[in-house]
Motif scaffolding. Structure first.
Motif, PDB file in Angstrom:
ATOM      1  N   THR A 204       4.295 -16.050 -11.434  1.00 38.84           N
ATOM      2  CA  THR A 204       5.027 -14.787 -11.517  1.00 38.84           C
ATOM      3  C   THR A 204       5.356 -14.483 -12.967  1.00 38.84           C
ATOM      4  O   THR A 204       5.312 -15.352 -13.844  1.00 38.84           O
ATOM      5  CB  THR A 204       6.340 -14.852 -10.716  1.00 38.84           C
ATOM      6  OG1 THR A 204       7.146 -15.911 -11.240  1.00 38.84           O
ATOM      7  CG2 THR A 204       6.058 -15.120  -9.257  1.00 38.84           C
ATOM      8  N   GLU A 205       5.693 -13.232 -13.211  1.00 32.60           N
ATOM      9  CA  GLU A 205       6.065 -12.828 -14.566  1.00 32.60           C
ATOM     10  C   GLU A 205       7.425 -13.403 -14.917  1.00 32.60           C
ATOM     11  O   GLU A 205       8.332 -13.453 -14.089  1.00 32.60           O
ATOM     12  CB  GLU A 205       6.097 -11.301 -14.676  1.00 32.60           C
ATOM     13  CG  GLU A 205       4.734 -10.643 -14.551  1.00 32.60           C
ATOM     14  CD  GLU A 205       3.807 -11.058 -15.668  1.00 32.60           C
ATOM     15  OE1 GLU A 205       4.302 -11.309 -16.789  1.00 32.60           O
ATOM     16  OE2 GLU A 205       2.587 -11.164 -15.428  1.00 32.60           O
ATOM     17  N   GLU A 208      10.618 -11.010 -14.314  1.00 32.50           N
ATOM     18  CA  GLU A 208      11.047 -10.837 -12.923  1.00 32.50           C
ATOM     19  C   GLU A 208      11.839 -12.027 -12.417  1.00 32.50           C
ATOM     20  O   GLU A 208      12.782 -11.885 -11.672  1.00 32.50           O
ATOM     21  CB  GLU A 208       9.832 -10.632 -12.024  1.00 32.50           C
ATOM     22  CG  GLU A 208       9.056  -9.360 -12.341  1.00 32.50           C
ATOM     23  CD  GLU A 208       7.862  -9.216 -11.442  1.00 32.50           C
ATOM     24  OE1 GLU A 208       7.767 -10.012 -10.482  1.00 32.50           O
ATOM     25  OE2 GLU A 208       7.030  -8.329 -11.680  1.00 32.50           O
ATOM     26  N   ASP A 209      11.468 -13.198 -12.827  1.00 35.38           N
ATOM     27  CA  ASP A 209      12.045 -14.389 -12.237  1.00 35.38           C
ATOM     28  C   ASP A 209      13.160 -14.993 -13.060  1.00 35.38           C
ATOM     29  O   ASP A 209      13.698 -16.010 -12.687  1.00 35.38           O
ATOM     30  CB  ASP A 209      10.959 -15.435 -12.015  1.00 35.38           C
ATOM     31  CG  ASP A 209      10.020 -15.010 -10.914  1.00 35.38           C
ATOM     32  OD1 ASP A 209      10.476 -14.889  -9.779  1.00 35.38           O
ATOM     33  OD2 ASP A 209       8.837 -14.769 -11.220  1.00 35.38           O
ATOM     34  N   GLN A 513       7.038 -20.721  -6.714  1.00 36.35           N
ATOM     35  CA  GLN A 513       6.848 -19.629  -7.672  1.00 36.35           C
ATOM     36  C   GLN A 513       7.128 -20.193  -9.060  1.00 36.35           C
ATOM     37  O   GLN A 513       8.194 -20.751  -9.304  1.00 36.35           O
ATOM     38  CB  GLN A 513       7.782 -18.462  -7.368  1.00 36.35           C
ATOM     39  CG  GLN A 513       7.466 -17.753  -6.060  1.00 36.35           C
ATOM     40  CD  GLN A 513       8.328 -16.511  -5.862  1.00 36.35           C
ATOM     41  OE1 GLN A 513       9.029 -16.084  -6.767  1.00 36.35           O
ATOM     42  NE2 GLN A 513       8.265 -15.941  -4.666  1.00 36.35           N
TER      43      GLN A 513
END
Length: 650
Positions: A204-205, A208-209, A513
């Motif tokens: 994931t970017e 975002e996380d 993730q």
């Protein structure tokens, strides 16, 4: 036919059939000419006993008949009544003796007939086993040829990768069953590996996380770890302060049929199979063990980690990097002589000092200690257990590896995976690493579970793949590791984890993730012309280079290994036999000395209890096993050049 000739007739076929194979042990001399001589001596002694029995039988018959005749003559004489009664009593006793003797002879005859019957059964069974062995050898060889044909056909099949040959000749993996699996190798080969990992990673970017990261990753800050983890293996190699050699003589092109030597050794310890130097590389096992330090800079980097889970990532990468030298190295190293040592004194160039000593010969065991001036130390005792299983060799290193960082006190322990050499009979040899490795930090209880995936023809996975998860002491996962044991390893920070939906077969995986992966370690390119120099790395090329001041037991001074490196293989084989015989003589002397000082029952055991010179047996409190640890004194002896205590092994 008399008893003796009939028994001798039974013995001779057995003596012809039961001679052991001439496949020797380079120390214990099992199935050696001495064993054949002992068998012949036993048969000779049995034949002499049969001759004695025959003589006794003749004497009993002769004297028994003479006694009966004498008694009959006495019975016909006129003698007083009192003497007649005594003679009658003697006659009765002689009759009883004759009846007993006849009963004994009849019993011996019945026993002989029964023994003859079973003897024929034993001979038939032995003949059957010999025929089955020959049939099995032919079947295995035929299967290997068919296997090789299928392999070539599969390579040329449409729809495969552009260069599938690399996967067959260099790639490898067995099954997750480990070294104890005794199933057919073809079953292991074609075992599908689609569900080989127990987790799924989703990249994931970072932006975002970051929000989700707070409650799932704990106090570890990814941005602060970039300085340590990102590009950890891309440390530029500084030019060595001491000029080291960069090449060795090219390997001679000698051909030798490995199957002709190995076919009689199925199921035996590899270390007990007398092998010519043609199958060796000009390095000892002690030098191969030292070669694991090629990527020592990973541990130098790990010293500066403030987080134990970050440090675990680098330790895991280091443990995987030790296998990168094996992908092309199909030749076996020399088995070290008992008491042989190898030092690597590279404080200025590598910041470390390493010492290995062969502390046991059967089973082969080497003790190793490394001190780094950068703040870490490593020690291990590795025992090699190896079996030839028909088409492949399984090599199982036994023993724990310890790594301790002085500043933090973090103490890591792990064990090596299983190595397998395939295509022993037909085809190109290739090596595989398989199994699970668990690395434990005994101070923080952090753990890393590494899985070396077995190779499968029909797997979609990358060949030689390694996956892993780094968890803290509470079992919470922080990093996912991925890569291959022959190329590189990466780590990705976990920002969230959740269980996946169960698959059709009911299995459930964990979905991690992660942030984009960071490179931990990348293999150095091989030197130019490496294919003609046993595929040695730059470090390996320098390990057998002659150095002044080393102990007289150092592997660099081993004559057969030096002759082989120079290309004089015939002379090297002669010298190898001389050294092995010298080692046998030393062992027999220890046995004789022990038999004079202890009971005969303990003599054999005590004779094999060799006392290492630089290491001593201690109880490992973390594993509960006895292991050899460095007791000191070597580097002080080197500084003073006092080597009088060293044994004369070469």
């Amino acid at each position: 036919m008399g008893i003796v000739p009939r028994v001798r007739q039974m013995i001779q076929p057995l003596s012809d059939c039961c001679l052991p194979d001439d496949s020797g042990d380079d120390d214990e001399e099992t199935a050696s000419p001495a064993d054949k001589s002992e068998l012949h001596n036993t048969i000779k002694s049995l034949s002499l006993k049969l001759d004695d029995l025959s003589t006794c039988n003749d004497l009993i018959a002769k004297h028994g008949a003479a006694l009966q005749r004498s008694l009959n003559e006495l019975d016909g004489l006129r003698i007083p009544y009192e003497s007649s009664e005594k003679l009658k009593a003697v006659n009765e006793r002689a009759t009883l003796f004759r009846i007993t003797s006849n009963a004994m002879i009849n019993a011996c005859r019945d026993f002989l007939e029964l023994a003859e019957t079973h003897s024929r059964k034993w001979q038939r069974a032995l003949q059957y086993e010999q025929e089955q062995r020959v049939h099995l050898e032919e079947t295995i060889e035929q299967l290997a040829k068919q296997h090789n044909s299928l392999e070539r056909a599969f390579r040329s099949a449409p729809g495969r990768a552009a260069n599938p040959t690399k996967s067959f000749s260099e790639g490898s993996f067995l099954t997750s069953k480990g070294e104890d699996s005794e199933e057919d190798e073809d079953t292991e080969y074609f075992d599908a590996m689609e569900d080989s990992t127990s987790f799924i990673t989703v990249i994931t970017e970072a932006k975002e996380d970051r929000k989700a990261e707070g409650g799932t990753t704990g106090p570890v800050d990814w941005t602060s770890s970039e300085n340590v983890l990102d590009g950890a293996s891309l440390v530029p190699k500084e030019p060595p302060k001491v000029k080291r050699r960069t090449c060795i003589p090219d390997k001679p092109n000698y051909s030798l049929n490995l199957w002709s030597i190995m076919k009689n050794c199925i199921g035996r310890e590899l270390s007990k199979i007398p092998m010519p130097v043609n199958f060796n590389e000009p390095l000892s096992m002690l030098q191969r063990l030292t070669e694991d330090l090629e990527y020592h800079h990973l541990l130098d980097k790990a010293v500066h980690c403030t987080s134990s889970v970050e440090q675990m990532c680098l330790v895991a990468a280091f443990s995987v990097s030790s296998y990168s030298t094996t992908v092309h190295r199909i030749a076996k190293p020399f088995n070290p002589m008992l008491g042989e040592t190898f030092e690597l004194d590279r404080l200025d160039e590598m910041g470390l000092r390493s010492l290995c000593e062969q502390v046991s010969h059967h089973p082969p065991a080497a003790a190793h200690y490394v001190f780094s001036k950068n703040g870490w130390s490593l020690w291990q005792e590795i025992t090699i257990s190896s079996k030839f299983r028909g088409k492949y060799l399984s090599i199982m290193p036994l023993g724990a590896i310890h790594l301790e960082f002085q500043a933090s006190g973090n103490h890591y322990v792990w064990r090596k995976s299983t190595s397998t050499v395939h295509n022993i009979i037909v085809g190109k040899l290739w090596i595989d690493q398989t199994g699970d490795i668990e690395i434990v930090n005994h101070k923080t209880k952090d753990r890393c579970q590494l899985k070396f995936l077995p190779y499968s023809y029909f797997s979609k996975e990358v060949a030689r793949k390694v996956t892993g998860v780094v968890s803290d002491g509470q079992g919470k996962a922080h990093y996912v590791l991925s890569g291959s044991w022959d190329e590189q390893m990466e780590c990705a920070k976990i920002v969230q984890s959740s269980p996946s939906s169960p698959s059709l077969d009911g299995k459930q995986k964990t979905v991690y993730q992660t942030l984009p992966a960071k490179l931990l370690w990348k293999k150095y390119p091989l030197p130019e012309n490496a294919e003609n120099m046993y595929y040695f790395s730059e470090l390996a090329l320098t390990l057998n280079e002659h150095e002044e001041g080393v102990a007289p037991t150092d592997s660099r001074l081993r004559p057969d290994q030096r002759l082989m490196e120079k290309g004089h293989w015939d002379e090297a084989n002669t010298e190898k036999q001389r050294l092995e015989e010298k080692q046998r003589v030393s062992r027999r002397r220890r046995l004789e000395a022990c038999s004079r000082g202890c009971g005969s029952e303990d003599a054999e055991k005590e004779a094999d209890t060799y006392m290492p010179l630089w290491f001593e047996k201690r109880l490992d409190p973390l594993t509960g096993e006895m292991a050899c640890v460095y007791k000191g004194g070597y580097w002080e002896a080197k500084e003073k050049q006092e080597w009088h205590m060293c044994p004369n092994i070469f």
